[in-house]
Design a protein around this motif. Structure first.
Motif, mmCIF file in Angstrom:
data_model
loop_
_atom_site.group_PDB
_atom_site.id
_atom_site.type_symbol
_atom_site.label_atom_id
_atom_site.label_comp_id
_atom_site.label_asym_id
_atom_site.label_seq_id
_atom_site.Cartn_x
_atom_site.Cartn_y
_atom_site.Cartn_z
ATOM 1 N N ALA A 136 10.313 0.475 19.473
ATOM 2 C CA ALA A 136 9.403 -0.420 18.752
ATOM 3 C C ALA A 136 9.713 -0.441 17.256
ATOM 4 O O ALA A 136 9.720 -1.503 16.620
ATOM 5 C CB ALA A 136 7.961 -0.004 18.991
ATOM 6 N N LEU A 137 9.956 0.723 16.693
ATOM 7 C CA LEU A 137 10.228 0.770 15.260
ATOM 8 C C LEU A 137 11.579 0.144 14.927
ATOM 9 O O LEU A 137 11.740 -0.488 13.875
ATOM 10 C CB LEU A 137 10.155 2.213 14.762
ATOM 11 C CG LEU A 137 8.757 2.841 14.812
ATOM 12 C CD1 LEU A 137 8.788 4.270 14.316
ATOM 13 C CD2 LEU A 137 7.763 2.023 13.997
ATOM 14 N N GLU A 185 -2.214 -7.918 19.229
ATOM 15 C CA GLU A 185 -3.510 -8.248 18.625
ATOM 16 C C GLU A 185 -4.629 -7.323 19.074
ATOM 17 O O GLU A 185 -5.700 -7.293 18.437
ATOM 18 C CB GLU A 185 -3.873 -9.708 18.946
ATOM 19 C CG GLU A 185 -3.098 -10.731 18.134
ATOM 20 C CD GLU A 185 -1.719 -11.039 18.703
ATOM 21 O OE1 GLU A 185 -1.065 -11.974 18.215
ATOM 22 O OE2 GLU A 185 -1.282 -10.347 19.665
ATOM 23 N N ILE A 186 -4.418 -6.546 20.148
ATOM 24 C CA ILE A 186 -5.464 -5.595 20.546
ATOM 25 C C ILE A 186 -5.714 -4.557 19.460
ATOM 26 O O ILE A 186 -6.749 -3.885 19.469
ATOM 27 C CB ILE A 186 -5.133 -4.874 21.871
ATOM 28 C CG1 ILE A 186 -3.910 -3.962 21.728
ATOM 29 C CG2 ILE A 186 -4.945 -5.849 23.006
ATOM 30 C CD1 ILE A 186 -3.718 -3.018 22.890
ATOM 31 N N MET A 187 -4.781 -4.410 18.515
ATOM 32 C CA MET A 187 -4.968 -3.462 17.411
ATOM 33 C C MET A 187 -6.198 -3.808 16.579
ATOM 34 O O MET A 187 -6.741 -2.950 15.872
ATOM 35 C CB MET A 187 -3.734 -3.428 16.517
ATOM 36 C CG MET A 187 -2.466 -2.959 17.201
ATOM 37 S SD MET A 187 -2.603 -1.296 17.903
ATOM 38 C CE MET A 187 -2.976 -0.316 16.462
ATOM 39 N N PHE A 188 -6.644 -5.054 16.660
ATOM 40 C CA PHE A 188 -7.793 -5.475 15.854
ATOM 41 C C PHE A 188 -9.125 -5.323 16.593
ATOM 42 O O PHE A 188 -10.183 -5.607 16.008
ATOM 43 C CB PHE A 188 -7.608 -6.931 15.410
ATOM 44 C CG PHE A 188 -6.439 -7.126 14.484
ATOM 45 C CD1 PHE A 188 -6.334 -6.394 13.314
ATOM 46 C CD2 PHE A 188 -5.438 -8.021 14.803
ATOM 47 C CE1 PHE A 188 -5.254 -6.562 12.461
ATOM 48 C CE2 PHE A 188 -4.349 -8.200 13.959
ATOM 49 C CZ PHE A 188 -4.254 -7.465 12.781
ATOM 50 N N ALA A 230 0.699 -17.452 14.348
ATOM 51 C CA ALA A 230 1.788 -16.791 13.621
ATOM 52 C C ALA A 230 1.292 -15.715 12.654
ATOM 53 O O ALA A 230 1.782 -14.573 12.664
ATOM 54 C CB ALA A 230 2.616 -17.840 12.874
ATOM 55 N N GLY A 231 0.335 -16.056 11.811
ATOM 56 C CA GLY A 231 -0.148 -15.079 10.841
ATOM 57 C C GLY A 231 -0.807 -13.886 11.505
ATOM 58 O O GLY A 231 -0.622 -12.736 11.085
ATOM 59 N N LEU A 232 -1.603 -14.169 12.535
ATOM 60 C CA LEU A 232 -2.273 -13.093 13.248
ATOM 61 C C LEU A 232 -1.255 -12.192 13.948
ATOM 62 O O LEU A 232 -1.384 -10.962 13.933
ATOM 63 C CB LEU A 232 -3.252 -13.685 14.266
ATOM 64 C CG LEU A 232 -4.084 -12.686 15.068
ATOM 65 C CD1 LEU A 232 -4.988 -11.883 14.147
ATOM 66 C CD2 LEU A 232 -4.913 -13.410 16.130
ATOM 67 N N ARG A 233 -0.219 -12.792 14.532
ATOM 68 C CA ARG A 233 0.800 -12.003 15.215
ATOM 69 C C ARG A 233 1.547 -11.099 14.226
ATOM 70 O O ARG A 233 1.794 -9.926 14.507
ATOM 71 C CB ARG A 233 1.755 -12.926 15.969
ATOM 72 C CG ARG A 233 2.983 -12.275 16.604
ATOM 73 C CD ARG A 233 2.647 -11.107 17.553
ATOM 74 N NE ARG A 233 1.764 -11.405 18.629
ATOM 75 C CZ ARG A 233 2.144 -11.796 19.855
ATOM 76 N NH1 ARG A 233 3.438 -11.956 20.113
ATOM 77 N NH2 ARG A 233 1.255 -12.004 20.799
ATOM 78 N N ARG A 234 1.910 -11.636 13.065
ATOM 79 C CA ARG A 234 2.615 -10.812 12.074
ATOM 80 C C ARG A 234 1.734 -9.646 11.628
ATOM 81 O O ARG A 234 2.208 -8.508 11.516
ATOM 82 C CB ARG A 234 3.010 -11.662 10.869
ATOM 83 C CG ARG A 234 4.179 -12.594 11.116
ATOM 84 C CD ARG A 234 4.726 -13.133 9.794
ATOM 85 N NE ARG A 234 3.723 -13.905 9.067
ATOM 86 C CZ ARG A 234 3.503 -15.210 9.228
ATOM 87 N NH1 ARG A 234 4.238 -15.900 10.100
ATOM 88 N NH2 ARG A 234 2.577 -15.833 8.519
ATOM 89 N N ALA A 235 0.463 -9.922 11.395
ATOM 90 C CA ALA A 235 -0.450 -8.854 10.966
ATOM 91 C C ALA A 235 -0.628 -7.809 12.057
ATOM 92 O O ALA A 235 -0.682 -6.599 11.775
ATOM 93 C CB ALA A 235 -1.797 -9.452 10.573
ATOM 94 N N ALA A 236 -0.698 -8.266 13.293
ATOM 95 C CA ALA A 236 -0.869 -7.334 14.414
ATOM 96 C C ALA A 236 0.359 -6.450 14.572
ATOM 97 O O ALA A 236 0.238 -5.234 14.794
ATOM 98 C CB ALA A 236 -1.146 -8.107 15.696
ATOM 99 N N LEU A 237 1.531 -7.036 14.474
ATOM 100 C CA LEU A 237 2.756 -6.238 14.597
ATOM 101 C C LEU A 237 2.858 -5.229 13.453
ATOM 102 O O LEU A 237 3.288 -4.084 13.670
ATOM 103 C CB LEU A 237 3.974 -7.167 14.596
ATOM 104 C CG LEU A 237 4.179 -7.987 15.872
ATOM 105 C CD1 LEU A 237 5.268 -9.036 15.668
ATOM 106 C CD2 LEU A 237 4.532 -7.067 17.047
ATOM 107 N N ARG A 238 2.484 -5.636 12.268
ATOM 108 C CA ARG A 238 2.506 -4.709 11.141
ATOM 109 C C ARG A 238 1.513 -3.574 11.355
ATOM 110 O O ARG A 238 1.821 -2.397 11.113
ATOM 111 C CB ARG A 238 2.205 -5.453 9.842
ATOM 112 C CG ARG A 238 2.318 -4.579 8.599
ATOM 113 C CD ARG A 238 2.275 -5.414 7.325
ATOM 114 N NE ARG A 238 1.048 -6.221 7.234
ATOM 115 C CZ ARG A 238 1.009 -7.536 7.362
ATOM 116 N NH1 ARG A 238 2.125 -8.230 7.599
ATOM 117 N NH2 ARG A 238 -0.145 -8.200 7.258
ATOM 118 N N ARG A 239 0.295 -3.915 11.803
ATOM 119 C CA ARG A 239 -0.720 -2.889 12.058
ATOM 120 C C ARG A 239 -0.238 -1.912 13.145
ATOM 121 O O ARG A 239 -0.410 -0.698 13.009
ATOM 122 C CB ARG A 239 -2.025 -3.556 12.497
ATOM 123 C CG ARG A 239 -3.128 -2.604 12.985
ATOM 124 C CD ARG A 239 -3.830 -1.919 11.850
ATOM 125 N NE ARG A 239 -4.565 -2.857 11.019
ATOM 126 C CZ ARG A 239 -5.835 -3.224 11.236
ATOM 127 N NH1 ARG A 239 -6.508 -2.735 12.272
ATOM 128 N NH2 ARG A 239 -6.432 -4.063 10.407
#
Length: 636
Positions: free
Chosen positions: A275-276, A159-162, A238-247
């Motif tokens: 990671a990928l 989530e630090i990506m945000f 959950a939603g935030l984690r999925r978005a963070a991993l995608r980012r």
């Protein structure tokens, strides 16, 4: 008095003759190392964690072969010391984490724990605190294979990506090499994968708790933050984690270089591949294929062994080699210099990079360190390339030089100094995170980089510009009480002082200025009786080692370059030149097993194999040029 004068003159003449002989042999050897395309590249030797982690990476991805394993294991064994340990530099102290990783790799290769060399290594590990005292990055590798609990590792959530660039602890607060490592690791630590090994590591454990941070001040605050993050990891949004991993995955993919690497350096490379893979990228995906194939170009196979370079330095080496050959008197239209100049011009970087986060209005330009790390031009390489290219007098080089000068000057930090890759990358909160217990994780201005910028700008007629004046003030403030300067990218005070003195001279600081006299006195006080200079890597941790260590060709050359720039022509210079001549090999180069390059001060070190040649060539060339000038001035 006449007899004394004649004797001194004869001695200097003899020294000059020996220097000329040594210079010719070294220059010819250097010319013979040029690639047909025009570049030079020496090996960058580091330590066996590169090879151990490569085997662990391949094991995790399921692509490890018996041949690769056997070759790497032979190399790792060859670097083990008699007492069973591995170090991070030649004749350095044993390093716990390096020894742990080497041991695990050899277990992977089939070495039994009962073998004498394995028993010796395990005994050292237990005596040094066991895997419980290893650094966080080593314990991450152990966790990947079920040998350490993920719950017992510090947390950095994806989530630090945000976090925006102005917010503390956003990814751009880390140095470029650190952020490229941290971002993929947020993916890895979020997934917490386990790839079981067919063996355990009980022989490396003490049973004591892992080392703990202080419970006072900032350390206590960040320990509390880590505990809170652990609680979040148990039930992330959950939603935030999925978005963070995608980012995070998109960020990683966007920064893959043309050669398949990430930043052209090993740590982000291996973690990005892991990671990928965890993000759903198959081994046959083009990104993964390119990443694995690119490692081959960093692999050296020799006498049945296999070892990896942590990075490569063709742009840096080529610029230094050109400067050395020009210092040695090679004509600027020599074919070797023409090929090198043309190659460097093709390596100019005209695209964007992470540096734009802090300098969004600055037009791109400059040069990077390696063949293909085009996302990360750096100030140090740009300065050295400018210093080399400008001396060729090529009209076609002017536009690239102008762009490089503008970009380099624009990368000044607010305090007037210059760092390698970013401007104002100085937020020290990153250093407090429990995750960051190894290596430099920020990129503040340093004396050596600032000095190279001053020298390059001054050479282009900008000695009186505001940017140079501010940089000179920064250098004067950074001078150590004893007269030296700290060396961020080379060992250590010899490197820093040898870089700053030519910069001050180029900027117009007089040889008699107190700052120059103090630096000269420091260099002279740390010259060995044999005439050479050396400084051990331990000087980054232990002040008792500052200016002390086995003499090396590169460090002796740095000291000579500094002294000559300060106007010195006396016994210290003559003794240094004599040491270079006396220690030269028959083939024209020098032996230099000791490391003199720095990756992370105190933690990661490099033996640049070309340093032992290019810097002595420059030093001897400059010495002879000044000797000839003095001789012509003395002629009636």
């Amino acid at each position: 008095m006449t007899g004394v004068t004649t004797g001194v003159t004869t001695g200097v003449a003899t020294s000059a003759a020996r220097a000329a002989t040594a210079l010719k042999a070294a220059r010819d050897h250097l010319l013979g190392l040029q690639a047909p395309e025009g570049w030079w590249k020496g090996e960058l030797q580091t330590n066996v964690t590169m090879d151990a982690e490569d085997l662990l990476l391949r094991e995790f991805l399921g692509v490890r072969t018996a041949e690769e394993t056997a070759e790497a294991a032979r190399w790792i064994r060859s670097q083990q010391r008699p007492e069973g340990t591995w170090a991070n530099f030649h004749e350095g102290p044993a390093d716990l984490s390096t020894t742990v990783e080497a041991y695990v790799a050899l277990r992977l290769a089939g070495d039994p724990p009962s073998a004498p060399h394995m028993r010796a290594a395990a005994a050292y590990v237990r005596g040094a605190g066991g895997v419980e005292s290893a650094r966080v990055f080593t314990r991450i590798w152990l966790a990947l294979f079920g040998q350490w609990r993920w719950e017992d590792l510090p947390v950095i959530p994806p989530e630090i990506m945000f976090l925006p660039p102005w917010c503390p602890l956003n990814v751009y607060d880390w140095a470029c090499w650190a952020r490229q490592t941290i971002v993929p690791l947020t993916i890895v630590t979020a997934h917490r994968p386990v790839h079981p090994l067919p063996f355990g590591l009980a022989e490396l454990r003490t049973g004591r708790p892992a080392r703990r941070v202080s419970r006072t001040g900032w350390d206590a605050a960040f320990a509390a933050l880590d505990r809170a993050l652990h609680r979040y990891e148990r039930r992330p949004v959950a939603g935030l984690r999925r978005a963070a991993l995608r980012r995070a995955a998109e960020w990683v993919v966007a920064r893959q270089e043309a050669d398949g690497s990430w930043g052209g350096i090993q740590p982000p490379w291996v973690y990005s591949l892991i990671a990928l893979r965890l993000s759903g990228y198959g081994i046959d995906h083009p990104v993964m294929r390119a990443g694995l194939a690119g490692l081959d170009r960093f692999t050296i196979r020799e006498n049945g062994t296999r070892r990896l370079e942590a990075c490569q330095s063709p742009v840096w080496d080529t610029a230094l080699a050109m400067t050395a050959l020009l210092d040695a008197g090679l004509p600027r239209d020599h074919p070797a210099l023409a090929r090198a100049g043309a190659w460097l011009l093709r390596e100019e970087i005209r695209g964007p990079g992470d540096w734009m986060v802090r300098r969004p209005g600055l037009a791109p330009g400059g040069w990077a360190f390696e063949f293909d790390n085009d996302g990360y031009p750096d100030v140090d390489d740009t300065a050295e390339v400018i210093l080399a290219l400008r001396r060729l007098g090529r009209p076609d080089a002017r536009p690239a030089l102008e762009r490089g000068l503008r970009w380099m000057a624009g990368m000044a930090s607010r305090d007037g100094g210059f760092a390698a890759f970013d401007a104002d990358n100085t937020r020290e909160l990153c250093l407090r995170l429990p995750f960051c217990d190894f290596g430099a994780v920020i990129d503040p201005p340093s004396a050596d980089v600032t000095a190279h910028v001053v020298e390059a700008l001054a050479a282009e007629g900008m000695a009186r510009s505001p940017v140079v004046r501010r940089a000179v003030v920064w250098l004067l403030r950074a001078q150590e009480p004893g007269g030296s300067w700290f060396g961020r990218w080379g060992a250590n005070h010899v490197y820093g002082t040898g870089a700053v003195l030519p910069a001050l001279a180029a900027a117009g600081v007089r040889p008699g200025a107190p700052c120059v006299r103090r630096a000269v006195a420091w260099l002279e006080a740390h010259q060995h009786p044999c005439g050479g200079w050396g400084e051990d890597m331990r000087s980054y941790r232990d002040p008792a080692w500052i200016g002390r260590g086995e003499p090396t060709a590169s460090q002796t050359a740095w000291a000579l370059i500094g002294l000559l720039a300060a106007g010195e022509r006396g016994p210290s210079v003559e003794r240094g030149v004599a040491w270079l001549a006396d220690s030269q090999r028959p083939d024209g180069t020098w032996d230099e097993p000791h490391y003199t390059g720095t990756g992370f001060p105190g933690d990661f070190f490099i033996n640049y194999h070309l340093y032992r040649l290019v810097f002595p060539v420059s030093a001897l060339g400059r010495y002879l040029s000044l000797h000839e000038t003095a001789g012509s001035e003395a002629t009636p």
